[in-house]
Design an enzyme around this catalytic site. Structure first.
Site, PDB file in Angstrom:
ATOM      1  N   TYR A 128      -0.490   7.102   3.433  1.00 20.21           N
ATOM      2  CA  TYR A 128      -0.038   6.328   4.443  1.00 20.21           C
ATOM      3  C   TYR A 128       1.492   6.440   4.319  1.00 20.21           C
ATOM      4  O   TYR A 128       2.014   7.106   3.689  1.00 20.21           O
ATOM      5  CB  TYR A 128      -0.666   4.872   4.283  1.00 20.21           C
ATOM      6  CG  TYR A 128      -2.217   4.938   4.533  1.00 20.21           C
ATOM      7  CD1 TYR A 128      -2.651   5.453   5.759  1.00 20.21           C
ATOM      8  CD2 TYR A 128      -2.823   4.719   3.437  1.00 20.21           C
ATOM      9  CE1 TYR A 128      -4.070   5.445   6.091  1.00 20.21           C
ATOM     10  CE2 TYR A 128      -4.486   5.013   3.777  1.00 20.21           C
ATOM     11  CZ  TYR A 128      -4.851   5.574   5.011  1.00 20.21           C
ATOM     12  OH  TYR A 128      -6.192   5.569   5.053  1.00 20.21           O
ATOM     13  N   HIS A 163       0.724  -1.246  -0.067  1.00 23.37           N
ATOM     14  CA  HIS A 163      -0.279  -0.084  -0.010  1.00 23.37           C
ATOM     15  C   HIS A 163       0.732   1.369  -0.018  1.00 23.37           C
ATOM     16  O   HIS A 163       1.296   1.622   0.857  1.00 23.37           O
ATOM     17  CB  HIS A 163      -0.842  -0.022   1.235  1.00 23.37           C
ATOM     18  CG  HIS A 163      -2.074   0.847   1.137  1.00 23.37           C
ATOM     19  ND1 HIS A 163      -2.170   2.032   0.411  1.00 23.37           N
ATOM     20  CD2 HIS A 163      -3.329   0.966   1.565  1.00 23.37           C
ATOM     21  CE1 HIS A 163      -3.158   2.623   0.318  1.00 23.37           C
ATOM     22  NE2 HIS A 163      -3.897   2.094   1.500  1.00 23.37           N
TER      23      HIS A 163
END
Length: 452
Positions: free
Chosen positions: A252, A247
């Protein structure tokens, strides 16, 4: 917990009042001469499948070919590395907050099993690689034996139906709260800058609070985070997954290093684009060496501003990532599993805007440029409807298309999409609740709804 229309969340850990992309910055981004910037040509689904064949020359072979050509490209087979797919519709990763105690459970087994098609691809919700990487309630992990055993039940159910499933490896970085951190410590990041107050963190009781200021990782600590990603990949294969997806999107920890408005470091992990790419490259190299390139994939969102993750030169950033991935593939002599790119239309769709055929804007151009530059399989995500998915695959703009909320609300989504059947409407108010059934496992199949 119901959320108001103007306070919506994309990945289950934050809400915001608006989303922005940098049109001016993208136009100003330096573009190599090889970039494709011509106007998009959308192919008609009907016209693309019509082929003239003289009735006097039809043989059994040509009749078979004619039958195959009548199938839209979206529903034709595709060789995704070692995975032989029967169609190009993919379940997108979506945080659903159903993993009580961070352990995959029977509700999750049913959820993924119901959405499995023979030789179809599913990507799991974000699955954290450590306790430090957690940023919300009921998020599944892949760092304990109990979690691995829980995921084995999911992968076994998917494989029993002939499907494939990839685990998305996740570390939220600063998109967390002290309540989720060991000993109540500050979350870690590339920076000490907190996420702004327009975004909120979901707490264990499903209330929302501001994000606290993070602690910037010391350079000496970064190899430890890379190792957590590597071990997460090993654990995922142990749990029966067919591959992993890093990811690297939506604000993030990977993007906290990649994007220049967040990363304010002055060491070898900050400053120049080359330095900001270093953390991601180290993660990719570590995972490839552990499980192989053919089981390693990456998701990015260079043009999406989520959780204050904005870059002043998103095209250059995206191309920088692609260049590094191409180099890895060249060095190891094998392709990665895929590159998964999010378009900004995913944010427009999330905020309730009607998504039809997209305009020729910067986000679409970026996607086409990355597609043209990347030497491997390409998945596109972001507010797709049936028409646009059919056209995009037919035009070669992407190899596969991933769908999120529509797939959530329709466990038989691939069938409905192929036959153009009516779709169930998703219920936003239950997206991130703890209920194992309502808004998660109670969406009917088409036959069930028709019989009711």
């Amino acid at each position: 917990m119901a959320l108001t229309a103007n306070l919506s969340r994309c990945c289950g850990l934050a809400i915001a009042a608006n989303i922005s992309t940098s049109s001016t910055a993208l136009r100003q981004a330096a573009a190599p001469s090889r970039l494709f910037v011509a106007p998009i040509r959308f192919l008609s689904f009907q016209s693309s499948q019509k082929r003239f064949i003289s009735a006097t020359t039809i043989t059994k072979a040509s009749a078979s070919s004619m039958e195959e050509s009548s199938v839209p490209a979206l529903f034709t087979p595709f060789n995704l590395g070692p995975l032989q797919l029967s169609h190009r519709v993919v379940l997108s990763p979506m945080t659903r907050n159903r993993a009580i105690g961070s352990i995959p459970n029977e509700a999750m087994v049913k959820y993924y099993s119901d959405r499995t098609t023979e030789e179809g691809l599913l990507i799991t919700e974000g699955t954290v690689i450590s306790q430090v990487g957690t940023g919300g309630p009921r998020i599944p992990g892949i760092y304990t034996e109990e979690q691995i055993e829980g995921w084995k039940k999911v992968t076994s159910a998917v494989h029993a139906k002939g499907g494939y499933i990839v685990c998305q490896l996740w570390h939220v970085g600063r998109a967390s709260h002290t309540v989720y951190q060991p000993g109540g410590a500050a979350p870690v990041s590339s920076t000490t800058k907190p996420i702004s107050e327009r975004w909120k963190c979901q707490m264990p009781d499903d209330s929302f609070e501001d994000y606290p200021a993070p602690r910037a990782l010391e350079a000496s600590e970064i190899p430890g985070v890379v190792e957590e990603f590597r071990q997460g990949a090993i654990n995922a294969i142990k749990a029966g997954f067919d591959g992993i997806e890093i990811h690297g999107a939506q604000g993030y920890i990977v993007e906290q290093f990649l994007k220049d408005t967040i990363n304010d470091r002055t060491d070898e992990y900050g400053g120049s684009l080359e330095n900001r790419l270093r953390f991601l490259v180290e993660i990719v190299d570590a995972i490839v060496s552990a499980i192989g390139p053919e089981k390693t994939a990456l998701r990015i969102s260079p043009v999406v501003d989520y959780l204050d993750a904005y870059d002043t030169k998103p095209l250059a950033l995206g191309l920088g990532v692609v260049e590094k991935l191409n180099k890895v593939q060249e060095e190891v002599g094998s392709k990665l599993l895929y590159l998964h790119v999010i378009q900004p239309r995913t944010m427009a769709s999330f905020f309730g805007q009607d998504i039809a055929k997209p305009s020729e804007d910067e986000g679409v151009l970026l996607l086409k440029n990355l597609r043209n530059a990347y030497k491997g399989s390409f998945i596109s995500s972001g507010g797709y409807n049936r028409e646009h998915a059919l056209e995009s695959v037919a035009a070669g703009e992407t190899d596969l298309v991933s769908f999120g909320r529509l797939f959530l609300a329709n466990p038989d989504f691939v069938k409905r999409l192929k036959l153009n059947l009516p779709l169930n409407k998703y219920r936003r108010e239950f997206f991130y609740s703890a209920d194992p059934v309502i808004g998660y496992n109670d969406y009917p199949f088409y036959e069930e709804k028709a019989e009711a």
